[in-house]
Design a protein around this motif. Structure first.
Motif, PDB file in Angstrom:
ATOM      1  N   PRO A  19      33.074  22.980  37.630  1.00 22.26           N
ATOM      2  CA  PRO A  19      31.662  23.079  38.014  1.00 22.26           C
ATOM      3  C   PRO A  19      31.541  23.999  39.232  1.00 22.26           C
ATOM      4  CG  PRO A  19      32.392  20.770  37.866  1.00 22.26           C
ATOM      5  CD  PRO A  19      33.616  21.630  37.866  1.00 22.26           C
ATOM      6  N   ARG A  20      30.624  24.948  39.162  1.00 19.39           N
ATOM      7  CA  ARG A  20      30.457  25.918  40.246  1.00 19.39           C
ATOM      8  C   ARG A  20      29.061  25.807  40.856  1.00 19.39           C
ATOM      9  NH1 ARG A  20      33.937  30.112  40.491  1.00 19.39           N
ATOM     10  NH2 ARG A  20      33.106  30.125  42.618  1.00 19.39           N
ATOM     11  N   PHE A  21      29.029  26.018  42.174  1.00 16.11           N
ATOM     12  CA  PHE A  21      27.765  25.991  42.920  1.00 16.11           C
ATOM     13  C   PHE A  21      27.662  27.272  43.743  1.00 16.11           C
ATOM     14  CE2 PHE A  21      28.899  21.641  42.016  1.00 16.11           C
ATOM     15  CZ  PHE A  21      27.690  21.052  41.667  1.00 16.11           C
ATOM     16  N   ARG A  22      26.435  27.713  43.933  1.00 15.52           N
ATOM     17  CA  ARG A  22      26.220  28.989  44.629  1.00 15.52           C
ATOM     18  C   ARG A  22      26.755  28.967  46.055  1.00 15.52           C
ATOM     19  NH1 ARG A  22      23.130  31.661  41.022  1.00 15.52           N
ATOM     20  NH2 ARG A  22      21.730  30.371  39.786  1.00 15.52           N
ATOM     21  N   ASP A  23      26.909  27.770  46.634  1.00 14.28           N
ATOM     22  CA  ASP A  23      27.402  27.686  48.010  1.00 14.28           C
ATOM     23  C   ASP A  23      28.848  27.174  48.059  1.00 14.28           C
ATOM     24  OD1 ASP A  23      26.979  25.077  47.270  1.00 14.28           O
ATOM     25  OD2 ASP A  23      25.373  24.684  48.729  1.00 14.28           O
ATOM     26  N   ASP A  24      29.559  27.261  46.928  1.00 14.03           N
ATOM     27  CA  ASP A  24      30.960  26.802  46.970  1.00 14.03           C
ATOM     28  C   ASP A  24      31.860  27.891  47.564  1.00 14.03           C
ATOM     29  OD1 ASP A  24      32.028  28.507  44.884  1.00 14.03           O
ATOM     30  OD2 ASP A  24      31.565  27.023  43.336  1.00 14.03           O
ATOM     31  N   ARG A  25      33.119  27.598  47.689  1.00 14.06           N
ATOM     32  CA  ARG A  25      34.029  28.436  48.471  1.00 14.06           C
ATOM     33  C   ARG A  25      34.187  29.869  47.963  1.00 14.06           C
ATOM     34  NH1 ARG A  25      37.840  28.124  52.390  1.00 14.06           N
ATOM     35  NH2 ARG A  25      39.885  29.069  52.052  1.00 14.06           N
ATOM     36  N   HIS A  26      34.087  30.062  46.665  1.00 14.32           N
ATOM     37  CA  HIS A  26      34.365  31.393  46.092  1.00 14.32           C
ATOM     38  C   HIS A  26      33.182  32.048  45.381  1.00 14.32           C
ATOM     39  CE1 HIS A  26      38.460  29.700  46.462  1.00 14.32           C
ATOM     40  NE2 HIS A  26      38.879  30.933  46.531  1.00 14.32           N
ATOM     41  N   TYR A  27      32.104  31.319  45.167  1.00 13.61           N
ATOM     42  CA  TYR A  27      31.002  31.849  44.355  1.00 13.61           C
ATOM     43  C   TYR A  27      30.470  33.176  44.899  1.00 13.61           C
ATOM     44  CZ  TYR A  27      27.295  31.234  40.923  1.00 13.61           C
ATOM     45  OH  TYR A  27      26.481  31.368  39.834  1.00 13.61           O
ATOM     46  N   PRO A  28      30.212  34.192  44.067  1.00 18.04           N
ATOM     47  CA  PRO A  28      30.301  34.193  42.608  1.00 18.04           C
ATOM     48  C   PRO A  28      31.659  34.636  42.071  1.00 18.04           C
ATOM     49  CG  PRO A  28      29.331  36.246  43.309  1.00 18.04           C
ATOM     50  CD  PRO A  28      29.660  35.473  44.566  1.00 18.04           C
ATOM     51  N   GLN A  29      32.657  34.710  42.925  1.00 15.31           N
ATOM     52  CA  GLN A  29      33.997  35.063  42.457  1.00 15.31           C
ATOM     53  C   GLN A  29      34.608  33.889  41.676  1.00 15.31           C
ATOM     54  OE1 GLN A  29      35.325  38.122  42.944  1.00 15.31           O
ATOM     55  NE2 GLN A  29      33.399  38.657  43.949  1.00 15.31           N
ATOM     56  N   ALA A  30      35.606  34.189  40.875  1.00 14.76           N
ATOM     57  CA  ALA A  30      36.422  33.142  40.253  1.00 14.76           C
ATOM     58  C   ALA A  30      37.119  32.353  41.373  1.00 14.76           C
ATOM     59  CB  ALA A  30      37.457  33.766  39.319  1.00 14.76           C
ATOM     60  N   ILE A  31      37.476  31.119  41.111  1.00 18.03           N
ATOM     61  CA  ILE A  31      38.115  30.308  42.158  1.00 18.03           C
ATOM     62  C   ILE A  31      39.499  30.832  42.503  1.00 18.03           C
ATOM     63  CG2 ILE A  31      36.841  28.248  41.446  1.00 18.03           C
ATOM     64  CD1 ILE A  31      39.635  27.121  40.544  1.00 18.03           C
ATOM     65  N   TRP A  32      40.022  31.755  41.686  1.00 10.28           N
ATOM     66  CA  TRP A  32      41.333  32.344  41.971  1.00 10.28           C
ATOM     67  C   TRP A  32      41.195  33.626  42.802  1.00 10.28           C
ATOM     68  CZ3 TRP A  32      39.779  30.891  36.969  1.00 10.28           C
ATOM     69  CH2 TRP A  32      40.278  29.658  36.559  1.00 10.28           C
ATOM     70  N   GLY A  33      39.955  33.980  43.170  1.00 11.78           N
ATOM     71  CA  GLY A  33      39.697  35.209  43.896  1.00 11.78           C
ATOM     72  C   GLY A  33      39.646  34.993  45.401  1.00 11.78           C
ATOM     73  N   THR A  34      38.986  35.917  46.076  1.00 17.24           N
ATOM     74  CA  THR A  34      38.890  35.886  47.535  1.00 17.24           C
ATOM     75  C   THR A  34      37.809  34.891  47.957  1.00 17.24           C
ATOM     76  OG1 THR A  34      39.454  38.227  47.544  1.00 17.24           O
ATOM     77  CG2 THR A  34      38.514  37.323  49.575  1.00 17.24           C
ATOM     78  N   PRO A  35      38.136  33.955  48.884  1.00 21.18           N
ATOM     79  CA  PRO A  35      37.095  33.040  49.366  1.00 21.18           C
ATOM     80  C   PRO A  35      35.931  33.813  49.985  1.00 21.18           C
ATOM     81  CG  PRO A  35      39.261  32.265  50.030  1.00 21.18           C
ATOM     82  CD  PRO A  35      39.445  33.652  49.480  1.00 21.18           C
ATOM     83  N   GLN A  36      34.739  33.316  49.780  1.00 13.64           N
ATOM     84  CA  GLN A  36      33.527  33.972  50.279  1.00 13.64           C
ATOM     85  C   GLN A  36      32.951  33.257  51.503  1.00 13.64           C
ATOM     86  OE1 GLN A  36      32.384  36.891  48.449  1.00 13.64           O
ATOM     87  NE2 GLN A  36      34.465  36.499  47.741  1.00 13.64           N
ATOM     88  N   ARG A  37      33.344  32.004  51.721  1.00 12.26           N
ATOM     89  CA  ARG A  37      32.780  31.177  52.800  1.00 12.26           C
ATOM     90  C   ARG A  37      33.603  29.884  52.832  1.00 12.26           C
ATOM     91  NH1 ARG A  37      30.018  31.008  48.193  1.00 12.26           N
ATOM     92  NH2 ARG A  37      28.872  32.894  48.693  1.00 12.26           N
ATOM     93  N   ASP A  38      33.354  29.040  53.818  1.00 10.11           N
ATOM     94  CA  ASP A  38      34.040  27.743  53.831  1.00 10.11           C
ATOM     95  C   ASP A  38      33.664  26.907  52.616  1.00 10.11           C
ATOM     96  OD1 ASP A  38      35.418  28.278  56.102  1.00 10.11           O
ATOM     97  OD2 ASP A  38      34.055  27.218  57.443  1.00 10.11           O
ATOM     98  N   GLY A  39      32.421  26.986  52.237  1.00  4.47           N
ATOM     99  CA  GLY A  39      31.981  26.229  51.058  1.00  4.47           C
ATOM    100  C   GLY A  39      31.450  24.866  51.443  1.00  4.47           C
TER     101      GLY A  39
END
Lengths: 157, 157
Positions: free
Chosen positions: A98-118
């Motif tokens: 399950p993905r959320f717009r404010d999760d750690r990697h969104y909109p990247q795959a969870i195997w990608g670069t983190p975008q924020r703490d989440g």
């Protein structure tokens, strides 16, 4: 193919088992960044979807989609991610995330670069998840577990 | 759901179309690091597998698996990766990615950290790929393309 001694999915020691009916099982992954992250594992040691027969693939897809439906109902995620990779553990298993717009990697795959703490959220109750999976599988009872298959999977190789 | 004006998969301009029969199409992705990388796109604009009916999901899975079978036959990869993510383009599509132990990201997902430059290989001939997909779909002829569906997909929104 028989269980492989070195395969962590043939020889799982500690899993949060949510659902186990017939040839595949659903486990809830412990990942603080991704509450509700599940894996659907084909119990026998095969590597690829096309190593299964068409009816076997259909059973597996039904279980993946029942898990997706259950997670959508319980968590209302912004998106569901599905993947069967297996580069590190070549034993057929599906990630249902399950993905959320404010999760750690969104909109990247969870195997990608983190975008924020989440933003952290609570995960689903495993029993509620199991009930939803059962409902999505048209009420197929958990008692339909194939004990022979289970015993074979769990016996030493 | 009708075509969405802003969706790149509803309004594709330049695709290497390999196979188009009924509700979904197979396109060959141009990626020098991943020869044979294909996408199977559901032609109508829906976001999730569980937005489809069970028979629709079965058709899509059959096409994904026919593409996997074709790529395995033509390229003999070390692994196949399958994924339906859609975080950036929430129009249902599957990635079918032949993986090799010496490719750019192995054993990571292709969305992860590169591990090396990666050995470059030739991709499959699109016509040979289409023939293999047809064979894997039990000889379903390419002429089974649903022209009405095609016209609808390609018409302006």
């Amino acid at each position: 193919m028989p269980d492989q001694p070195e395969c962590p999915l043939c020889n799982s020691q500690a899993e949060t088992l949510v659902w186990n009916a017939g040839p595949c099982r659903v486990i809830l992954v412990s990942d603080a960044d991704y509450p509700g992250y599940c894996r659907v594992v084909w119990n026998e040691h095969v590597a690829e979807m096309t190593d299964l027969s068409a009816p076997e693939r259909a059973v597996l897809l039904d279980t993946v989609c029942a898990t997706e439906a259950a997670l959508r109902a319980l968590l209302q995620p912004d998106k569901i991610n599905l993947a069967s990779l297996g580069n590190m553990v070549p034993h057929l298993h599906w990630h249902i995330i399950p993905r959320f717009r404010d999760d750690r990697h969104y909109p990247q795959a969870i195997w990608g670069t983190p975008q924020r703490d989440g933003v952290h959220r609570s995960g689903p109750d495993p029993h509620a998840l199991a009930q939803r999976i059962a409902a999505a599988l048209n009420g197929a009872p958990a008692t339909s577990i194939d004990n022979q298959q289970q015993d074979r999977r769990r016996s030493p190789s």
